[in-house]
Scaffold this motif. Structure first.
Motif, PDB file in Angstrom:
ATOM      1  N   HIS A 179       0.830  -1.218   0.000  1.00  0.00           N
ATOM      2  CA  HIS A 179       0.000   0.000   0.000  1.00  0.00           C
ATOM      3  C   HIS A 179       0.859   1.261   0.000  1.00  0.00           C
ATOM      4  CE1 HIS A 179      -3.847  -2.024   0.372  1.00  0.00           C
ATOM      5  NE2 HIS A 179      -3.325  -2.812   1.302  1.00  0.00           N
ATOM      6  N   LEU A 180       2.027   1.198   0.591  1.00  0.00           N
ATOM      7  CA  LEU A 180       2.932   2.351   0.559  1.00  0.00           C
ATOM      8  C   LEU A 180       3.408   2.625  -0.859  1.00  0.00           C
ATOM      9  CD1 LEU A 180       4.515   4.488   2.197  1.00  0.00           C
ATOM     10  CD2 LEU A 180       6.341   2.783   2.445  1.00  0.00           C
ATOM     11  N   ILE A 181       3.736   1.577  -1.587  1.00  0.00           N
ATOM     12  CA  ILE A 181       4.204   1.747  -2.962  1.00  0.00           C
ATOM     13  C   ILE A 181       3.047   2.121  -3.882  1.00  0.00           C
ATOM     14  CG2 ILE A 181       5.219   0.512  -4.925  1.00  0.00           C
ATOM     15  CD1 ILE A 181       6.886  -1.057  -2.964  1.00  0.00           C
ATOM     16  N   ARG A 182       1.868   1.576  -3.631  1.00  0.00           N
ATOM     17  CA  ARG A 182       0.729   1.863  -4.494  1.00  0.00           C
ATOM     18  C   ARG A 182       0.302   3.318  -4.396  1.00  0.00           C
ATOM     19  NH1 ARG A 182      -4.788  -1.835  -4.902  1.00  0.00           N
ATOM     20  NH2 ARG A 182      -5.602  -0.821  -6.786  1.00  0.00           N
ATOM     21  N   GLY A 183       0.570   3.988  -3.304  1.00  0.00           N
ATOM     22  CA  GLY A 183       0.185   5.386  -3.160  1.00  0.00           C
ATOM     23  C   GLY A 183       1.080   6.355  -3.900  1.00  0.00           C
ATOM     24  N   GLN A 184       2.158   5.886  -4.503  1.00  0.00           N
ATOM     25  CA  GLN A 184       3.072   6.765  -5.225  1.00  0.00           C
ATOM     26  C   GLN A 184       2.576   6.973  -6.660  1.00  0.00           C
ATOM     27  OE1 GLN A 184       5.434   8.100  -3.357  1.00  0.00           O
ATOM     28  NE2 GLN A 184       4.813   6.757  -1.666  1.00  0.00           N
ATOM     29  N   SER A 185       3.100   8.021  -7.287  1.00  0.00           N
ATOM     30  CA  SER A 185       2.731   8.316  -8.672  1.00  0.00           C
ATOM     31  C   SER A 185       3.413   7.347  -9.634  1.00  0.00           C
ATOM     32  CB  SER A 185       3.112   9.758  -9.025  1.00  0.00           C
ATOM     33  OG  SER A 185       4.525   9.923  -8.916  1.00  0.00           O
ATOM     34  N   VAL A 186       2.948   7.350 -10.875  1.00  0.00           N
ATOM     35  CA  VAL A 186       3.464   6.404 -11.873  1.00  0.00           C
ATOM     36  C   VAL A 186       4.919   6.701 -12.206  1.00  0.00           C
ATOM     37  CG1 VAL A 186       3.188   5.572 -14.243  1.00  0.00           C
ATOM     38  CG2 VAL A 186       1.177   6.001 -12.827  1.00  0.00           C
ATOM     39  N   ILE A 187       5.235   7.959 -12.410  1.00  0.00           N
ATOM     40  CA  ILE A 187       6.605   8.317 -12.779  1.00  0.00           C
ATOM     41  C   ILE A 187       7.560   7.998 -11.638  1.00  0.00           C
ATOM     42  CG2 ILE A 187       8.110  10.198 -13.480  1.00  0.00           C
ATOM     43  CD1 ILE A 187       6.099   9.320 -15.583  1.00  0.00           C
ATOM     44  N   LYS A 188       7.132   8.238 -10.424  1.00  0.00           N
ATOM     45  CA  LYS A 188       7.991   7.936  -9.280  1.00  0.00           C
ATOM     46  C   LYS A 188       8.248   6.432  -9.172  1.00  0.00           C
ATOM     47  CE  LYS A 188       7.331  10.384  -5.656  1.00  0.00           C
ATOM     48  NZ  LYS A 188       6.776  10.941  -4.383  1.00  0.00           N
TER      49      LYS A 188
END
Length: 572
Positions: A179-188
């Motif tokens: 869930h921590l990774i899923r909350g990041q933007s696509v480019i990030k």
């Protein structure tokens, strides 16, 4: 007297005028007509020429005649037969690359699979046998013999590392990381995934050195003077490395899982397009035979790691959907897309690298023979390393972190309850042992066949390379030869005029450093012949003797090239 001379000159001028007038009235001969026609065609006709000649010249320069000439013009390819034959052979080489490359990839995949299954099947049994020996030998009163053999010491260390790292991994929450990774933007996430790939290569490079240092420190003979910091510090460094590398692979697998579960699949598309960027970074560089071997080993390791990551992603998704088999068909297109893009990128990359660097497709057969030689040599009595470690050094594939992550994911995804579940686990373990044994038997038979075809049997009995020889080779590679010119004092002649002595010109070292080396059927897989033969060739061709031979940089054998030997020498 003067009057007679003037009258003679006047008569000659009159005769010349009469001759010119006659030439004007004389009709054109065939020769003159051809000449005039040629000049008219080129457009150099006289302005005072007739209208008929002008019409003829215009008709000769017509568009119809130009088009007719272009349509009927011919040429002969056999006048440059060698050039066109070479181009045809390049096309045939590009067509052979997919088949030869996939043979190497398949062979390397099963080598990695054999090493990976070893961690789950035979390593626990070997650890148990070593611990039983450690307990029984002192009880039986066999004080004169060694408690554990060097191979058993290494097995026990691997077992302890796996147990400690697994206990540390149990405190890592996979769901929170997802869930921590899923909350990041696509480019990030795209940048994070690229950084993880680079970090994985760096960890693999330094990690194998850490493990080798631990194994040697624990098994080094006691007679030698202590030149290390101790076994416990090396053991702690190895545990820390395996734990951090496992965490890194977990983040990489989680990022891939987020890409699979995204709604518009944009992240997955960007990550797959990143594979094609690899073509740009590799195709237009200069590659030699050894560099291509290193890159092929890296591609084998990368493909096998991607398969394990896809397996982890499928396990996590199937767990979330209560092991519904219908959801597996939802993941199937994405899995096929990832595998297809990986295979396509490898084929295109290797096809153009061999084309631009003029490398034959038969070189992949030599690479397979070199990998087979590692497997066969590890079964000898005088083997100086375990086969799993040789694969790690050759390909950069370290199975411990990846196996640790897979165990962590499987134990968290599958709940074992009741005696029936225990029996299922036991049957699954026996099936893995059966697969490992069958895979090892088939690989060993295939490797023996490849070694015989390459005529490499005599090298199985060669002594292992020593530290002194490896250091000498590395020093020879770093040294550069600079020719010295003897100093001579200036002299004077009889007249007292100083003269400069004749200084001999330095020889052409560029030509001398690349002698023509012979090739034989028994050494076709090598880049250079043996040292004795090479010295003879250098002496006969270049005339170098004595200390000058020491400054020559010998090329490396394929058997001496591992994944991290020439990482910085890809671009020449």
């Amino acid at each position: 007297m003067a009057d007679s001379l003037l009258t003679g000159l006047g008569e000659e001028k009159d005769k010349e005028k009469e001759g010119r007038e006659k030439d004007r009235h004389v009709p054109k001969t065939e020769k003159n007509r051809e000449r005039d026609g040629f000049t008219e065609t080129l457009g150099f006709n006289d302005k005072n020429g007739g209208s008929k000649s002008q019409k003829r010249s215009l008709s000769d320069l017509s568009l119809v005649r130009f088009i007719t000439t272009e349509l009927t013009r011919g040429y002969f390819l056999e006048h440059n037969e060698a050039k066109y034959t070479e181009r045809r052979e390049r096309v045939y080489t590009c067509l052979r690359i997919p088949k030869e490359l996939e043979k190497l990839m398949t062979f390397g995949f099963f080598l990695c699979l054999d090493t990976f299954l070893y961690v789950f099947t035979l390593l626990p049994l070997r650890v148990i046998l070593a611990l039983l020996r450690l307990i029984t030998v002192p009880c039986c009163g066999l004080s004169g013999s060694r408690l554990l053999q060097p191979a058993q010491v290494c097995d026990v260390l691997k077992g302890f590392i796996m147990v400690l790292c697994y206990s540390m991994m149990s405190y890592v929450d996979y769901s929170m990381m997802y869930h921590l990774i899923r909350g990041q933007s696509v480019i990030k996430l795209y940048i994070i995934y690229n950084m993880l790939e680079v970090a994985d290569r760096l960890f693999s490079s330094f990690g194998q050195d850490i493990l080798d240092a631990l194994y040697w420190t624990a098994t080094e003979p006691k007679e030698k003077k202590r030149a290390h910091i101790g076994v416990i510090p090396h053991f702690l460094m190895a545990v820390l490395y395996v734990f951090l590398h496992a965490i890194l692979i977990m983040v990489q697998a989680t990022t891939l899982n987020v890409a699979f579960n995204s709604h518009n699949k944009s992240l997955l598309t960007i990550m797959m397009s990143n594979n094609f960027v690899e073509i740009k970074g590799s195709v237009f560089k200069k590659f030699e035979k050894n560099n291509l071997f290193q890159m092929s080993n890296s591609d084998i390791k990368e493909r096998f790691t991607n398969y394990i990551l896809l397996l982890i992603v499928c396990l996590r998704n199937m767990e979330q959907f209560s092991w519904n088999p219908d959801h597996l068909w939802v993941l199937f297109p994405d899995v096929v897309m990832v595998i297809t893009s990986e295979v396509a990128v490898d084929v295109v990359k290797h096809a153009f690298i061999t084309k631009f660097n003029d490398i034959s497709a038969d070189v992949y057969g030599e690479y397979r023979a070199s990998l087979a030689f590692d497997l066969v040599s590890s079964r000898q009595k005088n083997a100086y390393t375990d086969y799993s470690d040789s694969v790690s050094r050759r390909m950069g594939f370290i199975p411990l972190p990846l196996a640790l992550l897979l165990i962590r994911v499987v134990t968290s995804s599958v709940k074992i309850q009741g005696s029936l579940s225990v029996m299922c686990v036991l049957l699954f373990y026996l099936g893995m042992i059966t697969l490992k044994v069958l895979n090892s038997i088939v690989l060993l038979g295939t490797s023996c066949t490849l070694v015989k075809e390459a005529n490499m049997e005599e090298k199985l009995f060669d002594p292992p390379p020593s530290v002194v020889s490896s250091r000498a080779n590395s020093r020879a590679n770093r040294t550069k030869q600079t020719p010295t010119v003897p100093h001579q004092e200036p002299t004077t002649n009889k007249a007292g005029i100083p003269q400069t002595p004749d200084v001999p010109q330095p020889p052409n070292w560029a030509e001398n450093t690349s002698p023509i080396l012979p090739k034989s059927d028994s050494d076709t897989f090598l880049t250079t012949p043996d040292e004795e033969d090479e010295d003879k060739i250098i002496n006969t061709d270049t005339g170098l003797e004595g200390d000058e031979l020491k400054h020559r940089a010998p090329k490396k054998d394929l058997l001496e090239i591992d994944r991290f030997t020439i990482c910085g020498n890809r671009i020449d």
